[in-house]
Write a protein that holds these residues in place. Sequence first.
Motif, short mmCIF file in Angstrom:
data_model
loop_
_atom_site.label_atom_id
_atom_site.label_comp_id
_atom_site.label_asym_id
_atom_site.label_seq_id
_atom_site.Cartn_x
_atom_site.Cartn_y
_atom_site.Cartn_z
N ILE A 152 55.11 -33.75 12.00
CA ILE A 152 54.20 -34.86 12.32
C ILE A 152 52.95 -34.77 11.46
O ILE A 152 52.50 -35.77 10.89
N THR A 153 52.41 -33.58 11.31
CA THR A 153 51.22 -33.38 10.47
C THR A 153 51.52 -33.78 9.03
O THR A 153 50.71 -34.44 8.37
N GLN A 154 52.69 -33.40 8.53
CA GLN A 154 53.07 -33.75 7.17
C GLN A 154 53.25 -35.26 7.02
O GLN A 154 52.86 -35.84 6.01
N PHE B 153 62.99 -46.09 1.16
CA PHE B 153 62.94 -44.99 0.21
C PHE B 153 63.29 -43.72 0.99
O PHE B 153 62.42 -43.11 1.62
N PRO B 154 64.58 -43.36 0.99
CA PRO B 154 65.01 -42.23 1.80
C PRO B 154 64.61 -40.88 1.21
O PRO B 154 64.56 -40.71 -0.01
N ASP B 155 64.34 -39.97 2.08
CA ASP B 155 64.11 -38.58 1.70
C ASP B 155 65.46 -37.89 1.85
O ASP B 155 65.90 -37.62 2.96
N GLU B 156 66.12 -37.65 0.75
CA GLU B 156 67.47 -37.09 0.81
C GLU B 156 67.48 -35.57 0.79
O GLU B 156 68.52 -34.97 1.02
N VAL B 157 66.32 -34.96 0.53
CA VAL B 157 66.24 -33.50 0.47
C VAL B 157 65.66 -32.93 1.76
O VAL B 157 66.17 -31.96 2.30
N GLY B 158 64.60 -33.55 2.25
CA GLY B 158 63.95 -33.07 3.46
C GLY B 158 63.11 -31.83 3.21
O GLY B 158 63.05 -31.32 2.09
N SER B 159 62.47 -31.37 4.25
CA SER B 159 61.64 -30.18 4.20
C SER B 159 61.98 -29.30 5.39
O SER B 159 62.09 -29.78 6.51
N ARG B 160 62.13 -28.02 5.13
CA ARG B 160 62.40 -27.07 6.21
C ARG B 160 61.05 -26.65 6.79
O ARG B 160 60.22 -26.08 6.09
N LEU B 161 60.87 -26.97 8.07
CA LEU B 161 59.63 -26.65 8.78
C LEU B 161 59.97 -25.95 10.08
O LEU B 161 61.05 -26.14 10.64
N SER B 162 59.03 -25.17 10.58
CA SER B 162 59.32 -24.36 11.77
C SER B 162 59.28 -25.12 13.08
O SER B 162 59.86 -24.66 14.07
N ASN B 163 58.61 -26.30 13.10
CA ASN B 163 58.57 -27.04 14.36
C ASN B 163 58.22 -28.51 14.10
O ASN B 163 57.69 -28.85 13.04
N PRO B 164 58.48 -29.37 15.08
CA PRO B 164 58.22 -30.80 14.90
C PRO B 164 56.74 -31.13 14.73
O PRO B 164 56.39 -32.11 14.09
N LYS B 165 55.85 -30.33 15.29
CA LYS B 165 54.42 -30.59 15.15
C LYS B 165 54.01 -30.54 13.67
O LYS B 165 53.22 -31.36 13.21
N LEU B 166 54.57 -29.60 12.92
CA LEU B 166 54.28 -29.53 11.49
C LEU B 166 54.84 -30.74 10.76
O LEU B 166 54.22 -31.25 9.81
#
Length: 67
Positions: A29-31, A14-27
């Motif tokens: 991972i939390t998501q 089930f691909p995420d084709e939109v994604g989320s804009r986040l400020s860093n990889p740590k966020l």
Amino acid sequence: MRYFFHILDGPKVFPDEVGSRLSNPKLAITQAQALATELSKAGALCRSHLVFVLDENGNRIFRCRAH
């Protein structure tokens, strides 16, 4: 940077084709961990789900299993 949260359930993706804009990889991972927690609330149906996080360059950032 944009991060994509793909869900794998055995052979199904089930691909995420939109994604989320986040400020860093740590966020990201939390998501992903929060997403895995929500999937686990669905019970036995979701126990085999994996959440993969890729950045916009296709680099794998994190992987976790719904538990």
